[in-house]
Design a protein around this motif. Structure first.
Motif, PDB file in Angstrom:
ATOM      1  N   ILE A  69      26.098  29.174  11.579  1.00 22.13           N
ATOM      2  CA  ILE A  69      25.883  29.583  10.197  1.00 22.13           C
ATOM      3  C   ILE A  69      26.803  30.760   9.884  1.00 22.13           C
ATOM      4  O   ILE A  69      26.601  31.871  10.383  1.00 22.13           O
ATOM      5  N   ILE A  82      28.653  26.378   6.914  1.00 16.80           N
ATOM      6  CA  ILE A  82      27.764  26.065   8.031  1.00 16.80           C
ATOM      7  C   ILE A  82      28.369  24.870   8.752  1.00 16.80           C
ATOM      8  O   ILE A  82      28.688  23.850   8.131  1.00 16.80           O
ATOM      9  N   THR A 113      28.291  27.421   2.623  1.00 14.22           N
ATOM     10  CA  THR A 113      27.157  28.346   2.593  1.00 14.22           C
ATOM     11  C   THR A 113      26.967  28.833   1.160  1.00 14.22           C
ATOM     12  O   THR A 113      27.942  29.216   0.508  1.00 14.22           O
ATOM     13  N   VAL A 135      19.866  28.699   2.261  1.00 15.11           N
ATOM     14  CA  VAL A 135      20.511  28.355   3.531  1.00 15.11           C
ATOM     15  C   VAL A 135      19.818  27.136   4.149  1.00 15.11           C
ATOM     16  O   VAL A 135      20.472  26.214   4.659  1.00 15.11           O
ATOM     17  N   ARG A 150      16.920  32.648  11.101  1.00 15.35           N
ATOM     18  CA  ARG A 150      17.636  31.425  11.473  1.00 15.35           C
ATOM     19  C   ARG A 150      16.671  30.291  11.807  1.00 15.35           C
ATOM     20  O   ARG A 150      16.866  29.148  11.397  1.00 15.35           O
TER      21      ARG A 150
END
Length: 343
Positions: A6, A11, A33, A49, A143
């Motif tokens: 990322i 990404i 992204t 995201v 994440r």
């Protein structure tokens, strides 16, 4: 596992298979992204995201749900310490937790912590060198949460420098100029940050990050040719810059990058007692800029190669070759993460 990188600009995902010592690329995907959602390696807005990851996952084999990811930047700390070699892993962790205040610059309840035995200590065989790694828990959890939105489970949380070193190690082994390199540099030129990592005898021994990257070149292109940000990125990636670009935009960018690299190398040489590298591998979205590798080779005096991330690997029938060709060197971290499937 799918290796997922990322970045602030895009990404990237890579899926590998392995037969003996030969890797096979099963899938590659790249998704922009959302603007401003990732800054300085930190996810600022998890939902967009996660949605971008969901779009990316649709282009990957649906049966794979496990992923490997990495953290980087100021939230990450690594340190080599030495400990009694006779300690069990549980005993080592207990001792690390007791001494955490002296080892980690954050409260223990705010970090995710791990360690790995490396080798016997050079001056005391009763001790062992231990790599201690810590990352802010909020960075790790952001994440994991984004991946959950995309329907993926995070099985591995690595560190970007080590994922990059893993990928570059396999690249160097396939390059005659680098096959015998004992001290190998990796210059990862991202959108907003450039990181120099040094691999010594196969281990990442040093890493330094600077706030400089491909977006500086994009801004030069926008200013010189009155383009939008998207247009500048497109002509850069496709090699469609005007004939005058070599002097007007590429030369200033390359000069600043060279100065940054010289400064980082000098800091490494001074601290570690070396005076040169055996070679340098360029990765990241701006690594393949025309003439960059040749200029750095001429200025630095050792081999400089753009990473051919998938050289020597077999290709699966469904691989998106357009994404591979367009983003090649930028896929190194994702590739290094995908390799965790087999280690």
């Amino acid at each position: 596992m799918i290796g997922v990188d990322i970045g602030s600009h895009s990404i990237k995902a890579v899926l590998l298979a392995k037969n003996g010592n030969t890797f096979k690329v099963e899938a590659v995907a790249v998704e922009p992204t959302p603007r401003g959602a990732v800054v300085d390696h930190e996810i600022q807005d998890i939902e967009p995201v996660g949605e971008a990851l969901r779009r990316l996952v649709r282009r990957l084999p649906s049966k794979i749900k496990a992923s490997a990811m990495a953290v980087a930047g100021s939230s990450v700390m690594t340190k080599v310490i030495f400990m009694d070699a006779s300690l069990s892993d549980d005993e080592m962790m207990s001792q690390i937790e007791v001494e955490a205040e002296n080892l980690i610059p954050h409260p223990l309840d705010e970090v995710n912590l791990d360690f790995e035995r490396l080798r016997p200590h050079a001056n005391d065989p009763s001790r062992v060198d231990v790599l201690l790694s810590a990352a802010r828990s909020e960075s790790v959890q952001a994440r994991v949460s984004a991946m959950e939105i995309a329907g993926l489970d995070t099985h591995i949380m690595d560190i970007e420098a080590y994922a990059l070193g893993r990928a570059v190690g396999t690249i160097a082994a396939r390059q005659p100029e680098l096959a015998d390199a004992k001290l190998l540099g990796v210059l990862d030129i991202g959108a907003r940050t450039t990181t120099l990592s040094i691999i010594e005898d196969g281990e990442v021994a040093y890493s330094r990050e600077e706030a400089f990257g491909g977006e500086q070149l994009n801004q030069l292109i926008q200013s010189a040719y009155d383009m939008s940000a998207d247009e500048a990125e497109r002509v850069k990636l496709r090699g469609e810059l005007p004939a005058t670009a070599a002097l007007e935009v590429l030369a200033p960018f390359q000069t600043e990058l060279l100065q940054l690299l010289r400064r980082s190398l000098q800091l490494f040489y001074t601290s570690e007692g070396h005076d040169s590298l055996d070679g340098l591998v360029l990765t990241g979205g701006s690594a393949a800029i025309e003439g960059l590798a040749d200029m750095l080779h001429e200025e630095l005096g050792f081999p400089v190669l753009v990473a051919d991330v998938f050289a020597g690997m077999k290709m699966g029938p469904d691989v998106n070759k357009r994404d591979m060709e367009r983003h090649g060197p930028a896929l190194a971290i994702a590739s290094g993460l995908a390799m965790r499937s087999f280690s």
